[in-house]
Design a protein around this motif. Structure first.
Motif, PDB file in Angstrom:
ATOM      1  N   GLN A 176       0.375  -1.325  -0.161  1.00 23.04           N
ATOM      2  CA  GLN A 176      -0.210   0.188  -0.452  1.00 23.04           C
ATOM      3  C   GLN A 176       1.116   1.156  -0.185  1.00 23.04           C
ATOM      4  N   GLU A 177       1.973   1.579   0.487  1.00 22.31           N
ATOM      5  CA  GLU A 177       2.988   1.746   0.453  1.00 22.31           C
ATOM      6  C   GLU A 177       3.344   2.758  -1.197  1.00 22.31           C
ATOM      7  N   ARG A 222       0.630   4.609  -2.503  1.00 26.10           N
ATOM      8  CA  ARG A 222       0.653   5.521  -2.220  1.00 26.10           C
ATOM      9  C   ARG A 222       1.913   6.739  -3.128  1.00 26.10           C
ATOM     10  N   ALA A 223       2.808   6.317  -2.819  1.00 20.17           N
ATOM     11  CA  ALA A 223       3.756   6.340  -3.158  1.00 20.17           C
ATOM     12  C   ALA A 223       3.826   7.187  -4.660  1.00 20.17           C
ATOM     13  N   TRP A 224       3.150   5.910  -5.426  1.00 24.18           N
ATOM     14  CA  TRP A 224       3.149   6.184  -7.192  1.00 24.18           C
ATOM     15  C   TRP A 224       1.736   7.770  -7.119  1.00 24.18           C
ATOM     16  N   ARG A 225       1.340   7.447  -6.534  1.00 19.13           N
ATOM     17  CA  ARG A 225       0.074   8.354  -6.260  1.00 19.13           C
ATOM     18  C   ARG A 225       0.588   9.927  -5.989  1.00 19.13           C
ATOM     19  N   ASP A 226       1.073  10.106  -5.149  1.00 17.84           N
ATOM     20  CA  ASP A 226       0.831  11.126  -4.746  1.00 17.84           C
ATOM     21  C   ASP A 226       2.430  12.053  -5.295  1.00 17.84           C
ATOM     22  N   GLU A 227       3.584  10.813  -6.187  1.00 17.66           N
ATOM     23  CA  GLU A 227       4.666  11.415  -6.982  1.00 17.66           C
ATOM     24  C   GLU A 227       4.283  12.460  -7.893  1.00 17.66           C
ATOM     25  N   ARG A 267       2.697  15.316  -6.322  1.00 18.10           N
ATOM     26  CA  ARG A 267       2.350  15.923  -6.489  1.00 18.10           C
ATOM     27  C   ARG A 267       2.425  17.355  -5.130  1.00 18.10           C
ATOM     28  N   ARG A 268       2.133  18.331  -4.897  1.00 15.40           N
ATOM     29  CA  ARG A 268       1.993  19.273  -4.068  1.00 15.40           C
ATOM     30  C   ARG A 268       1.191  19.071  -3.209  1.00 15.40           C
ATOM     31  N   PHE A 269       1.779  19.844  -1.361  1.00 12.96           N
ATOM     32  CA  PHE A 269       0.842  18.798  -0.767  1.00 12.96           C
ATOM     33  C   PHE A 269       0.321  20.628   0.329  1.00 12.96           C
TER      34      PHE A 269
END
Length: 80
Positions: free
Chosen positions: A67-68, A71-76, A78-80
């Motif tokens: 899952q980690e 999530r890392a692929w999804r968030d790559e 992205r700016r938070f």
């Protein structure tokens, strides 16, 4: 894998090129250096099922994705 042929060459080698397409290769036909058409194999339903089975067998031999990692692929990027 794709091969690129010029229009004139495609005319004289059509039977040979179709045999390559039946074997799974894509053939790109170009006029000069400009690609204008692609010959590719039409898949039948029974072939689709065989392809899915190949993918499933390939996945079975690999380690599971965590899952980690997802999530890392999804968030790559992205700016938070």
């Amino acid at each position: 894998m794709s091969i690129i042929v010029k229009v004139g060459e495609a005319k004289t080698r059509l039977s040979e090129l179709l045999a390559k397409v039946e074997a799974g290769e894509d053939v790109i036909i170009a006029r000069g250096n400009n690609p204008i058409a692609r010959l590719s194999r039409i898949r039948r339903e029974d072939e689709t099922e065989a392809t899915i089975a190949e993918i499933m067998a390939s996945r079975a031999s690999r380690k599971r994705t965590t899952q980690e990692e997802i999530r890392a692929w999804r968030d790559e990027g992205r700016r938070f």
